[in-house]
Motif scaffolding. Structure first.
Motif, PDB file in Angstrom:
ATOM      1  N   SER A  48       0.809  -1.280  -0.317  1.00 24.53           N
ATOM      2  CA  SER A  48      -0.091  -0.180  -0.394  1.00 24.53           C
ATOM      3  C   SER A  48       0.759   1.097   0.085  1.00 24.53           C
ATOM      4  N   ALA A  49       1.893   0.920   1.075  1.00 18.73           N
ATOM      5  CA  ALA A  49       3.201   2.229   0.723  1.00 18.73           C
ATOM      6  C   ALA A  49       3.547   2.006  -0.672  1.00 18.73           C
ATOM      7  N   ARG A  50       4.194   1.874  -1.229  1.00 24.10           N
ATOM      8  CA  ARG A  50       4.597   1.918  -2.630  1.00 24.10           C
ATOM      9  C   ARG A  50       3.425   3.005  -3.744  1.00 24.10           C
ATOM     10  N   GLU A  51       2.044   1.823  -3.206  1.00 27.12           N
ATOM     11  CA  GLU A  51       1.325   1.960  -4.391  1.00 27.12           C
ATOM     12  C   GLU A  51       0.957   3.521  -4.097  1.00 27.12           C
ATOM     13  N   GLN A  52       1.122   3.907  -2.966  1.00 23.83           N
ATOM     14  CA  GLN A  52       0.908   5.505  -3.290  1.00 23.83           C
ATOM     15  C   GLN A  52       1.477   6.340  -3.274  1.00 23.83           C
ATOM     16  N   VAL A  53       3.351   5.668  -3.464  1.00 22.01           N
ATOM     17  CA  VAL A  53       4.177   6.684  -3.814  1.00 22.01           C
ATOM     18  C   VAL A  53       4.461   6.548  -5.418  1.00 22.01           C
ATOM     19  N   VAL A  54       4.219   5.656  -6.487  1.00 23.13           N
ATOM     20  CA  VAL A  54       3.705   6.126  -7.566  1.00 23.13           C
ATOM     21  C   VAL A  54       1.996   6.669  -7.889  1.00 23.13           C
ATOM     22  N   ARG A  55       1.276   6.644  -7.168  1.00 20.39           N
ATOM     23  CA  ARG A  55       0.236   7.708  -6.795  1.00 20.39           C
ATOM     24  C   ARG A  55       0.588   9.259  -6.592  1.00 20.39           C
ATOM     25  N   ARG A  56       1.048  10.000  -6.080  1.00 22.72           N
ATOM     26  CA  ARG A  56       1.761  11.072  -5.991  1.00 22.72           C
ATOM     27  C   ARG A  56       2.997  11.292  -7.138  1.00 22.72           C
ATOM     28  N   PHE A  57       3.714  10.537  -7.864  1.00 18.46           N
ATOM     29  CA  PHE A  57       4.702  10.840  -8.354  1.00 18.46           C
ATOM     30  C   PHE A  57       3.838  11.654  -9.777  1.00 18.46           C
ATOM     31  N   GLN A  58       2.744  10.104 -10.241  1.00 19.13           N
ATOM     32  CA  GLN A  58       2.102  10.290 -10.969  1.00 19.13           C
ATOM     33  C   GLN A  58       0.954  11.551 -11.302  1.00 19.13           C
ATOM     34  N   GLY A  59       1.142  12.353 -10.280  1.00 19.40           N
ATOM     35  CA  GLY A  59      -0.400  13.353  -9.691  1.00 19.40           C
ATOM     36  C   GLY A  59       0.799  14.580  -9.864  1.00 19.40           C
ATOM     37  N   TYR A  60       1.782  14.288  -9.228  1.00 17.16           N
ATOM     38  CA  TYR A  60       2.710  15.797  -8.942  1.00 17.16           C
ATOM     39  C   TYR A  60       3.287  15.754 -10.730  1.00 17.16           C
ATOM     40  N   CYS A  61       3.340  15.296 -11.341  1.00 19.47           N
ATOM     41  CA  CYS A  61       4.031  15.116 -12.512  1.00 19.47           C
ATOM     42  C   CYS A  61       3.147  15.483 -13.503  1.00 19.47           C
ATOM     43  N   ASN A  62       1.481  14.453 -13.598  1.00 21.39           N
ATOM     44  CA  ASN A  62       0.458  15.015 -14.720  1.00 21.39           C
ATOM     45  C   ASN A  62       0.329  13.883 -16.086  1.00 21.39           C
ATOM     46  N   GLU A  63       1.481  13.009 -15.733  1.00 23.51           N
ATOM     47  CA  GLU A  63       2.267  12.328 -16.538  1.00 23.51           C
ATOM     48  C   GLU A  63       1.469  10.417 -16.563  1.00 23.51           C
ATOM     49  N   TRP A  64       1.342  10.405 -17.354  1.00 25.93           N
ATOM     50  CA  TRP A  64       1.481   8.603 -17.525  1.00 25.93           C
ATOM     51  C   TRP A  64       2.581   7.566 -17.175  1.00 25.93           C
ATOM     52  N   PRO A  65       2.612   6.803 -17.057  1.00 28.39           N
ATOM     53  CA  PRO A  65       3.912   6.456 -16.531  1.00 28.39           C
ATOM     54  C   PRO A  65       5.265   5.520 -17.592  1.00 28.39           C
ATOM     55  N   TRP A  66       4.310   5.681 -18.775  1.00 26.06           N
ATOM     56  CA  TRP A  66       4.460   5.292 -20.382  1.00 26.06           C
ATOM     57  C   TRP A  66       5.413   6.511 -21.107  1.00 26.06           C
ATOM     58  N   VAL A  67       5.061   7.723 -19.801  1.00 20.95           N
ATOM     59  CA  VAL A  67       5.633   9.508 -20.994  1.00 20.95           C
ATOM     60  C   VAL A  67       7.071   9.824 -19.390  1.00 20.95           C
ATOM     61  N   TRP A  68       6.828   8.804 -18.485  1.00 21.77           N
ATOM     62  CA  TRP A  68       7.898   9.235 -17.376  1.00 21.77           C
ATOM     63  C   TRP A  68       9.595  10.102 -17.530  1.00 21.77           C
ATOM     64  N   THR A  69       9.764  10.551 -17.447  1.00 21.48           N
ATOM     65  CA  THR A  69      11.729  10.774 -17.757  1.00 21.48           C
ATOM     66  C   THR A  69      12.452  11.088 -16.421  1.00 21.48           C
ATOM     67  N   MET A  70      14.072  10.194 -16.414  1.00 24.12           N
ATOM     68  CA  MET A  70      14.536  10.695 -14.970  1.00 24.12           C
ATOM     69  C   MET A  70      14.445  12.431 -14.784  1.00 24.12           C
ATOM     70  N   VAL A  71      13.899  13.356 -15.805  1.00 23.99           N
ATOM     71  CA  VAL A  71      13.923  14.619 -15.971  1.00 23.99           C
ATOM     72  C   VAL A  71      13.260  14.628 -14.253  1.00 23.99           C
ATOM     73  N   LEU A  72      11.730  13.961 -15.301  1.00 19.85           N
ATOM     74  CA  LEU A  72      10.135  14.325 -14.524  1.00 19.85           C
ATOM     75  C   LEU A  72      10.984  14.156 -12.687  1.00 19.85           C
ATOM     76  N   ALA A  73      11.265  12.681 -12.573  1.00 13.83           N
ATOM     77  CA  ALA A  73      11.746  11.879 -11.531  1.00 13.83           C
ATOM     78  C   ALA A  73      13.220  13.408 -10.912  1.00 13.83           C
TER      79      ALA A  73
END
Length: 370
Positions: A48-73
């Protein structure tokens, strides 16, 4: 259809089916990742904690995983450090969760890369590598200001906690019961060297007699059932022997005379109940501890975990065997216990004096032999 021929279930929001292919795919990714982690035997809390991290990152960058980049991270990690001021260990934990998710969605075995390529014309990549991840280079990552209580500071702190009970009773306030409970929580946390959640999760049945310490009566051993777990594993259990002669008196008075004022039901076993729930919460303990520390003008380097550090330190200073102390606090390695030990300068001086005295006592006989 999702990877492996499985049907991708459309998510339901506010009673209606969401037919957003991007959101659908993202939720299916999380579902698949959850199943993979369950198959590995990881704890539900970890997943559950790991899932919340992923959701927080998705909400922060407002992008989906298939367009995530190291710059966004990198931008998110920078925000966590600069603006959120998260601890070094917290940042590493966040990066670890995000890296695990990226490993899952980029693994050809699970087919998400091919699925995303077919649906969106691009695919997920790993966005957390050695190039932008926090290195785990030392065993102790707590801030340098964190330390144990001195004996005088600890006595002042516990006395102050007791004074809050008397003050509330004198003023006729209802808060005397909560103040009494909090004072006992702090005493028991120190008495057994417990972490915050370990003391919070104690039940009245988590104590027993020690045949080698009959003077402690029914409180010779504390059975800790919610010890700190290894990553993804269930809580570790351990038995902690009572060492301070006043501990059993504090527990007996609390359990038999004071705790009944909470009117617990026949099935309510929490040692430290709350007015609003079955047991006291961690946030309330933290606030009370911080208030007492502030009122006494003590260092900010003292937190509730300092009670555990103090337990280790005071046992060592009292001459207890290092292996016994290690087993009491449930450390796998002696090196971990040593990180908790903050012996005073007086103790160091006494130790050095004993060593020099022993050396000097042996010196004449050595000279005579020569």
């Amino acid at each position: 259809m999702g990877p492996g021929g499985n049907v991708v279930v459309l998510p339901v929001v506010a009673g209606r089916v969401v037919r957003d292919p991007a959101l659908t795919t993202f939720e299916a990714m999380l579902d698949g990742w959850r199943s993979q982690q369950l198959a590995r035997g990881l704890a539900f809390s970890t997943i559950s904690a790991r899932e919340q991290v992923v959701r927080r990152f998705q909400g922060y960058c407002n992008e989906w995983p298939w367009v995530w980049t190291m710059v966004l991270a990198d931008e998110w990690f920078t925000d966590l450090r600069v603006h959120r001021r998260v601890a070094h260990s917290t940042l590493r934990s966040v990066q670890g969760a995000l890296r695990q998710f990226c490993w899952y969605v980029t693994d050809p075995t699970y087919g998400w890369a091919a699925e995303c390529e077919a649906r969106f014309g691009t695919h997920p990549v790993q966005v957390v590598t050695e190039a932008n991840a926090v290195a785990h280079v030392q065993a102790n990552e707590s801030r340098p200001t964190k330390r144990a209580f001195t004996h005088a500071e600890l006595q002042d702190f516990l006395d102050h906690a007791d004074e809050q009970v008397l003050r509330a009773q004198t003023l006729g306030r209802k808060g005397w019961l909560a103040a009494y409970r909090d004072a006992v929580v702090f005493k028991i946390a120190y008495s057994y060297g417990l972490r915050r959640n370990e003391v919070r999760m104690l039940d009245v049945t988590d104590f027993g007699a020690n045949p080698h310490g009959p003077g402690f009566g029914a409180f010779g051993v504390a059975y800790v059932r919610h010890g700190k777990a290894m990553r993804g594993a269930p809580p570790k259990r351990r038995s902690v022997l009572t060492v301070w002669d006043w501990t059993s008196e504090v527990l007996a008075e609390w359990i038999h005379e004071i705790r009944p004022a909470y009117r617990p039901g026949p099935r309510d076993r929490a040692l430290f109940p709350s007015e609003r729930g079955e047991r006291i919460g961690l946030s309330g303990l933290n606030r009370t501890f911080a208030r007492y520390r502030r009122e006494l003008g003590l260092s900010d380097g003292l937190d509730m975990h300092s009670l555990r550090r103090s337990y280790v330190t005071h046992l060592i200073e009292s001459g207890f065997d290092a292996l016994f102390v290690q087993q009491q606090v449930g450390h796998e390695h002696a090196s971990t216990t040593s990180l908790y030990t903050c012996v005073s300068s007086d103790f160091r001086t006494r130790t050095l004096t004993r060593a020099l005295t022993k050396t000097l006592d042996q010196l004449p006989s050595t000279l005579e032999e020569r």
